[in-house]
Design a protein around this motif. Structure first.
Motif, PDB file in Angstrom:
ATOM      1  N   SER A 311     -84.658  70.432  -3.839  1.00 14.23           N
ATOM      2  CA  SER A 311     -85.815  69.824  -4.500  1.00 14.23           C
ATOM      3  C   SER A 311     -85.506  68.400  -4.956  1.00 14.23           C
ATOM      4  N   CYS A 312     -84.337  68.213  -5.568  1.00 11.38           N
ATOM      5  CA  CYS A 312     -83.957  66.877  -6.064  1.00 11.38           C
ATOM      6  C   CYS A 312     -83.745  65.889  -4.917  1.00 11.38           C
ATOM      7  N   ASN A 313     -83.158  66.340  -3.819  1.00 16.16           N
ATOM      8  CA  ASN A 313     -82.947  65.451  -2.680  1.00 16.16           C
ATOM      9  C   ASN A 313     -84.265  65.096  -1.993  1.00 16.16           C
ATOM     10  N   LEU A 314     -85.196  66.038  -1.940  1.00 15.29           N
ATOM     11  CA  LEU A 314     -86.525  65.734  -1.414  1.00 15.29           C
ATOM     12  C   LEU A 314     -87.214  64.685  -2.278  1.00 15.29           C
ATOM     13  N   LEU A 315     -87.005  64.786  -3.599  1.00 15.61           N
ATOM     14  CA  LEU A 315     -87.597  63.818  -4.514  1.00 15.61           C
ATOM     15  C   LEU A 315     -86.980  62.435  -4.327  1.00 15.61           C
ATOM     16  N   ARG A 316     -85.674  62.377  -4.090  1.00 20.76           N
ATOM     17  CA  ARG A 316     -85.011  61.088  -3.836  1.00 20.76           C
ATOM     18  C   ARG A 316     -85.531  60.442  -2.556  1.00 20.76           C
ATOM     19  N   ILE A 317     -85.789  61.264  -1.546  1.00 16.48           N
ATOM     20  CA  ILE A 317     -86.327  60.727  -0.287  1.00 16.48           C
ATOM     21  C   ILE A 317     -87.750  60.220  -0.489  1.00 16.48           C
ATOM     22  N   ALA A 318     -88.547  60.989  -1.237  1.00 15.67           N
ATOM     23  CA  ALA A 318     -89.932  60.581  -1.493  1.00 15.67           C
ATOM     24  C   ALA A 318     -90.004  59.333  -2.358  1.00 15.67           C
ATOM     25  N   SER A 319     -88.962  59.097  -3.170  1.00 17.45           N
ATOM     26  CA  SER A 319     -88.930  57.937  -4.060  1.00 17.45           C
ATOM     27  C   SER A 319     -88.107  56.802  -3.466  1.00 17.45           C
ATOM     28  N   PHE A 320     -88.142  56.653  -2.161  1.00 24.71           N
ATOM     29  CA  PHE A 320     -87.344  55.643  -1.464  1.00 24.71           C
ATOM     30  C   PHE A 320     -87.688  54.237  -1.958  1.00 24.71           C
ATOM     31  N   THR A 321     -86.633  53.500  -2.336  1.00 24.17           N
ATOM     32  CA  THR A 321     -86.827  52.153  -2.904  1.00 24.17           C
ATOM     33  C   THR A 321     -86.161  51.062  -2.065  1.00 24.17           C
ATOM     34  N   GLY A 322     -85.831  51.371  -0.835  1.00 21.50           N
ATOM     35  CA  GLY A 322     -85.220  50.374   0.036  1.00 21.50           C
ATOM     36  C   GLY A 322     -83.722  50.517   0.187  1.00 21.50           C
ATOM     37  N   ASN A 323     -83.095  51.466  -0.524  1.00 22.01           N
ATOM     38  CA  ASN A 323     -81.657  51.699  -0.418  1.00 22.01           C
ATOM     39  C   ASN A 323     -81.390  52.632   0.767  1.00 22.01           C
ATOM     40  N   ILE A 324     -81.044  52.052   1.903  1.00 18.57           N
ATOM     41  CA  ILE A 324     -80.870  52.817   3.142  1.00 18.57           C
ATOM     42  C   ILE A 324     -79.726  53.828   3.023  1.00 18.57           C
ATOM     43  N   GLY A 325     -78.619  53.410   2.396  1.00 19.92           N
ATOM     44  CA  GLY A 325     -77.469  54.293   2.250  1.00 19.92           C
ATOM     45  C   GLY A 325     -77.802  55.543   1.465  1.00 19.92           C
ATOM     46  N   GLN A 326     -78.556  55.360   0.389  1.00 20.46           N
ATOM     47  CA  GLN A 326     -78.953  56.510  -0.439  1.00 20.46           C
ATOM     48  C   GLN A 326     -79.901  57.425   0.321  1.00 20.46           C
ATOM     49  N   LEU A 327     -80.792  56.849   1.126  1.00 22.32           N
ATOM     50  CA  LEU A 327     -81.720  57.647   1.931  1.00 22.32           C
ATOM     51  C   LEU A 327     -80.962  58.483   2.962  1.00 22.32           C
ATOM     52  N   ILE A 328     -80.004  57.855   3.653  1.00 23.63           N
ATOM     53  CA  ILE A 328     -79.227  58.576   4.668  1.00 23.63           C
ATOM     54  C   ILE A 328     -78.426  59.708   4.028  1.00 23.63           C
ATOM     55  N   LEU A 329     -77.843  59.422   2.858  1.00 22.52           N
ATOM     56  CA  LEU A 329     -77.053  60.434   2.153  1.00 22.52           C
ATOM     57  C   LEU A 329     -77.911  61.634   1.767  1.00 22.52           C
ATOM     58  N   SER A 330     -79.115  61.386   1.274  1.00 24.67           N
ATOM     59  CA  SER A 330     -80.025  62.476   0.898  1.00 24.67           C
ATOM     60  C   SER A 330     -80.461  63.276   2.125  1.00 24.67           C
ATOM     61  N   LEU A 331     -80.734  62.576   3.232  1.00 21.84           N
ATOM     62  CA  LEU A 331     -81.143  63.263   4.459  1.00 21.84           C
ATOM     63  C   LEU A 331     -80.022  64.160   4.992  1.00 21.84           C
ATOM     64  N   ILE A 332     -78.782  63.669   4.927  1.00 24.65           N
ATOM     65  CA  ILE A 332     -77.645  64.468   5.395  1.00 24.65           C
ATOM     66  C   ILE A 332     -77.432  65.681   4.490  1.00 24.65           C
ATOM     67  N   ASN A 333     -77.590  65.490   3.192  1.00 26.15           N
ATOM     68  CA  ASN A 333     -77.481  66.617   2.255  1.00 26.15           C
ATOM     69  C   ASN A 333     -78.517  67.686   2.558  1.00 26.15           C
ATOM     70  N   LEU A 334     -79.752  67.250   2.808  1.00 23.95           N
ATOM     71  CA  LEU A 334     -80.820  68.191   3.169  1.00 23.95           C
ATOM     72  C   LEU A 334     -80.492  68.922   4.466  1.00 23.95           C
ATOM     73  N   PHE A 335     -80.060  68.162   5.451  1.00 32.06           N
ATOM     74  CA  PHE A 335     -79.737  68.738   6.751  1.00 32.06           C
ATOM     75  C   PHE A 335     -78.623  69.778   6.621  1.00 32.06           C
ATOM     76  N   ALA A 336     -77.577  69.445   5.881  1.00 31.76           N
ATOM     77  CA  ALA A 336     -76.444  70.368   5.698  1.00 31.76           C
ATOM     78  C   ALA A 336     -76.884  71.646   4.995  1.00 31.76           C
ATOM     79  N   HIS A 337     -77.733  71.505   3.968  1.00 31.02           N
ATOM     80  CA  HIS A 337     -78.192  72.677   3.222  1.00 31.02           C
ATOM     81  C   HIS A 337     -79.067  73.587   4.077  1.00 31.02           C
ATOM     82  N   TYR A 338     -79.986  73.002   4.821  1.00 35.90           N
ATOM     83  CA  TYR A 338     -80.884  73.818   5.636  1.00 35.90           C
ATOM     84  C   TYR A 338     -80.124  74.504   6.777  1.00 35.90           C
ATOM     85  N   ILE A 339     -79.170  73.817   7.374  1.00 36.96           N
ATOM     86  CA  ILE A 339     -78.349  74.437   8.423  1.00 36.96           C
ATOM     87  C   ILE A 339     -77.590  75.633   7.853  1.00 36.96           C
TER      88      ILE A 339
END
Length: 424
Positions: A311-339
């Motif tokens: 939930s928190c990582n989805l919120l970080r992605i939805a609140s994207f502020t231009g920080n590409i590194g933070q977006l990629i990190l959140s996406l990888i965290n989501l991907f790892a959890h769902y896998i």
């Protein structure tokens, strides 16, 4: 009398020759008698290496290994604490809270998995011993082939998950070194990479920069190794339990085939096969329940922390502020959890499906053409098939793909509530 003595001497000579043959060719005789399966060296060898690396292999628990596991767990735990301490020195806003908790809960999941194997080392050891005992009793070549099939499948899953973990680790390192590479290439100031995961060590960050980086990377490496090693170990154990259910189905088919040949001897053999099938089926059920029931607290904590992390990582992605590194990190965290989520529940679903497949086999064979005595035994099996068997994770969720989808849906629901609150 002479004939009797001569016969005794001949027997003695033949006995000595047999002993001499065994002395010179012992291994040949053993291998020709039966083929042995050593699970630790054949099917669990990759899991063993991974668990040994982080001090969680249940065998050979020396004092040095215990110290290693305490040190590694301490590194992981302190990294979580130093993320939480950010709330002490920084202004506590909703954005800061989501940013910190998204990363903290991710590492809390790592810590839960590490601690679960650290505490339940004897349980894992007992499961391995029980699986080895089952393999030692198997002599039929087809049954050995079934064990080999599921062992190979478990190894392939382990290798694939390990490769995904290595890929994540490489991406994680690349995200952190990219700002420095970009700054060198363009001679421009760039966002400090430490802002991707907020921490508060209460020390001078510039002076102790390399120690902080070392601690962060060590925690990430330990956490992902623990996640991969413990997860694949449980999957490998459950795959071997699936093999036990498949052997039970095979024995039922063999029993019916023997009984159709007719004759009292074949009927006796058929009864013995059915008894052996029921025995290994009961062992598979007891072993799976024994394994899952001893991880109830760990699974419950992991489910709760995992849903909050998603939930928190989805919120970080939805609140994207231009920080590409933070977006990629959140996406990888989501991907790892769902896998991890779907792989774990898929494996547990396989155990339920293999149990049901036994009773499907009983329905499909020509049991009504078998002798009356065999038919009575089959009817008891059919009656047992009316009782559902499934694994319950954390004492709250039935392990199935439907439950995995439900958890994913729950995390999205929590994200929706949090995001609407933030918008307000």
């Amino acid at each position: 009398m002479k004939d009797v003595m001569r016969e005794a001497v001949d027997k003695s000579e033949r006995g000595r020759k047999g002993v001499n043959f065994l002395l010179f060719f012992p291994q040949t005789c053993i291998d020709s008698h039966r083929e042995m399966i050593c699970l630790e060296t054949q099917h669990f060898n990759i899991n063993r290496i991974l668990l040994l690396t982080i001090g969680l292999w249940p065998y050979q628990r020396s004092l040095l290994v215990e110290l290693q596991s305490i040190l590694l767990f301490g590194i992981l735990l302190t990294f979580i604490i130093f993320q939480i301490t950010t709330f002490i020195t920084a202004e506590c806003t909703m954005d800061l809270m989501y940013k910190v908790l998204a990363s903290a809960f991710f590492y809390i999941c790592f810590a839960i998995k590490y601690n679960s194997f650290l505490v339940n080392a004897n349980i894992i050891k007992s499961v391995l011993m029980q699986l080895q005992d089952v393999c030692n009793e198997i002599e039929d070549k087809n049954e050995i082939a079934i064990i080999e099939k599921y062992g190979s499948k478990a190894k392939r899953i382990t290798i694939k998950v390990l490769l995904l973990g290595i890929f994540y680790q490489l991406i994680f390192i690349l995200i952190y070194i990219w700002p420095y590479i970009h700054r060198i290439l363009t001679n421009k100031s760039q966002l400090h990479s430490s802002s991707y995961i907020l921490t508060e060590y209460f020390i001078d960050k510039e002076k102790y920069f390399y120690i902080i980086v070392l601690h962060r990377n060590a925690a990430c490496c330990i956490g992902f190794l623990a996640f991969v090693a413990t997860g694949t170990m449980l999957i490998t154990c459950l795959q071997h339990i699936c093999a036990m259910f498949s052997i039970a189905s095979y024995r039922i088919g063999q029993a019916i085939g023997i009984s159709r040949k007719g004759g009292f001897t074949n009927e006796q053999k058929s009864c013995e096969e059915i008894i052996r099938a029921v025995n290994i089926h009961c062992k598979a059920m007891k072993l799976s329940n024994f394994l899952i029931s001893n991880f109830v607290g760990s699974f419950f904590s992991l489910i709760a922390a995992g849903v909050l992390c998603l939930s928190c990582n989805l919120l970080r992605i939805a609140s994207f502020t231009g920080n590409i590194g933070q977006l990629i990190l959140s996406l990888i965290n989501l991907f790892a959890h769902y896998i991890y989520l779907f792989l774990a529940y898929y494996t547990a679903q396989e155990v339920t499906d293999h149990n049901e497949n036994l009773f499907i086999t009983v329905y499909n064979v020509y049991w009504y053409k078998a002798p009356l005595r065999i038919q009575k035994m089959i009817l008891f099996l059919l009656q047992r098939g009316t009782i559902s068997f499934y694994l319950v994770l954390g004492g709250i969720l039935i392990a199935s793909m439907q439950s995995a989808a439900s958890l994913a849906s729950t995390s999205v629901s929590y994200f929706t509530v949090l995001y609407s609150t933030r918008q307000d």
